[in-house]
Design a protein around this motif. Structure first.
Motif, PDB file in Angstrom:
ATOM      1  N   MET A   1       0.833  -1.192   0.000  1.00 47.03           N
ATOM      2  CA  MET A   1       0.000   0.000   0.000  1.00 47.03           C
ATOM      3  C   MET A   1       0.876   1.254   0.000  1.00 47.03           C
ATOM      4  O   MET A   1       0.539   2.228  -0.661  1.00 47.03           O
ATOM      5  N   ASN A 109      -5.774  -1.599  -9.319  1.00 43.77           N
ATOM      6  CA  ASN A 109      -5.122  -2.477  -8.358  1.00 43.77           C
ATOM      7  C   ASN A 109      -5.628  -2.221  -6.938  1.00 43.77           C
ATOM      8  O   ASN A 109      -5.877  -3.153  -6.175  1.00 43.77           O
ATOM      9  N   SER A 113      -7.891  -5.051  -4.816  1.00 40.19           N
ATOM     10  CA  SER A 113      -7.141  -5.707  -3.752  1.00 40.19           C
ATOM     11  C   SER A 113      -7.930  -5.653  -2.440  1.00 40.19           C
ATOM     12  O   SER A 113      -8.104  -4.594  -1.843  1.00 40.19           O
ATOM     13  N   ALA A 114      -8.381  -6.820  -1.986  1.00 42.49           N
ATOM     14  CA  ALA A 114      -9.124  -6.881  -0.723  1.00 42.49           C
ATOM     15  C   ALA A 114      -8.208  -6.568   0.456  1.00 42.49           C
ATOM     16  O   ALA A 114      -8.645  -5.987   1.455  1.00 42.49           O
ATOM     17  N   GLU A 115      -6.944  -6.934   0.336  1.00 40.29           N
ATOM     18  CA  GLU A 115      -5.989  -6.677   1.419  1.00 40.29           C
ATOM     19  C   GLU A 115      -5.821  -5.178   1.651  1.00 40.29           C
ATOM     20  O   GLU A 115      -5.815  -4.713   2.791  1.00 40.29           O
ATOM     21  N   ILE A 116      -5.724  -4.422   0.578  1.00 41.88           N
ATOM     22  CA  ILE A 116      -5.584  -2.966   0.709  1.00 41.88           C
ATOM     23  C   ILE A 116      -6.866  -2.362   1.257  1.00 41.88           C
ATOM     24  O   ILE A 116      -6.829  -1.475   2.116  1.00 41.88           O
ATOM     25  N   GLN A 117      -8.001  -2.826   0.793  1.00 44.21           N
ATOM     26  CA  GLN A 117      -9.272  -2.295   1.274  1.00 44.21           C
ATOM     27  C   GLN A 117      -9.444  -2.554   2.770  1.00 44.21           C
ATOM     28  O   GLN A 117     -10.029  -1.741   3.487  1.00 44.21           O
ATOM     29  N   ASP A 118      -8.951  -3.694   3.250  1.00 44.23           N
ATOM     30  CA  ASP A 118      -9.048  -3.995   4.681  1.00 44.23           C
ATOM     31  C   ASP A 118      -8.138  -3.092   5.503  1.00 44.23           C
ATOM     32  O   ASP A 118      -8.456  -2.745   6.640  1.00 44.23           O
ATOM     33  N   LYS A 119      -6.989  -2.712   4.952  1.00 45.38           N
ATOM     34  CA  LYS A 119      -6.035  -1.882   5.688  1.00 45.38           C
ATOM     35  C   LYS A 119      -6.471  -0.423   5.777  1.00 45.38           C
ATOM     36  O   LYS A 119      -6.037   0.297   6.663  1.00 45.38           O
TER      37      LYS A 119
END
Length: 172
Positions: A1, A109, A113-119
């Motif tokens: 990120m 991107n 990206s689910a990981e970025i959305q969670d962060k």
């Protein structure tokens, strides 16, 4: 990120440098749009989607329309056509297109990206709160800023209008 944030920041800096160092007004405006969109991406990555939306709507939208109107009103492009070297082909579009495509790939991107959305931590600020602040304690500052923009546009027109019969003279 963080890499995406720095990439968007680099695009904003490069586009801003092209705005300042460019010789063609229209090209500078294209780079300014790219720069403002890159700043909106930075806001979004910092967890401020409302500020990112305002950046796109107010600055990349409304303020750029004012700039384009000013360029058309002052006929700045006409002077550039007479005195600047002529660019052939579509090569002059390469810079803004490359930077805009870089931002588009970055945004796709980020969204996918689910990981970025969670962060991303989002502090929700609704439009009513922004309106209360802008037209409450900061009302005078907002009105002065709008008055200064109008005064600058009128002064620019006064100094840029052509001299000739029927004109009261622009530059003296």
């Amino acid at each position: 990120m963080e890499l995406m944030f720095y990439l968007a920041g680099a695009v904003a800096v490069l586009a801003s440098l092209k705005v300042v160092t460019g010789k063609n007004t229209i090209h500078a405006l294209l780079y300014l749009v790219v720069s403002l969109l890159a700043v909106a991406v930075c806001f979004y990555l910092m967890g401020a989607p409302f500020a990112a939306g305002l950046e796109v709507i107010v600055y990349a939208g409304a303020i750029l329309v004012l700039f384009v109107f000013s360029v058309m009103l002052f006929n700045l492009n006409h002077d550039e056509v007479l005195f600047a070297r002529q660019s052939q082909g579509l090569g002059f579009w390469a810079g803004p297109v490359v930077l805009a495509m870089c931002l588009l790939a970055l945004l796709v991107n980020i969204i996918q990206s689910a990981e970025i959305q969670d962060k991303l931590t989002v502090n929700l600020v609704d439009a009513k709160q922004v309106g209360i602040l802008l037209y409450g304690p900061y009302l005078l500052a907002v009105e002065i800023a709008s008055f200064l923009l109008l005064a600058g546009l009128i002064a620019g027109y006064h100094y840029a209008r052509p001299e000739g019969p029927g004109s009261h003279g622009g530059r003296s």
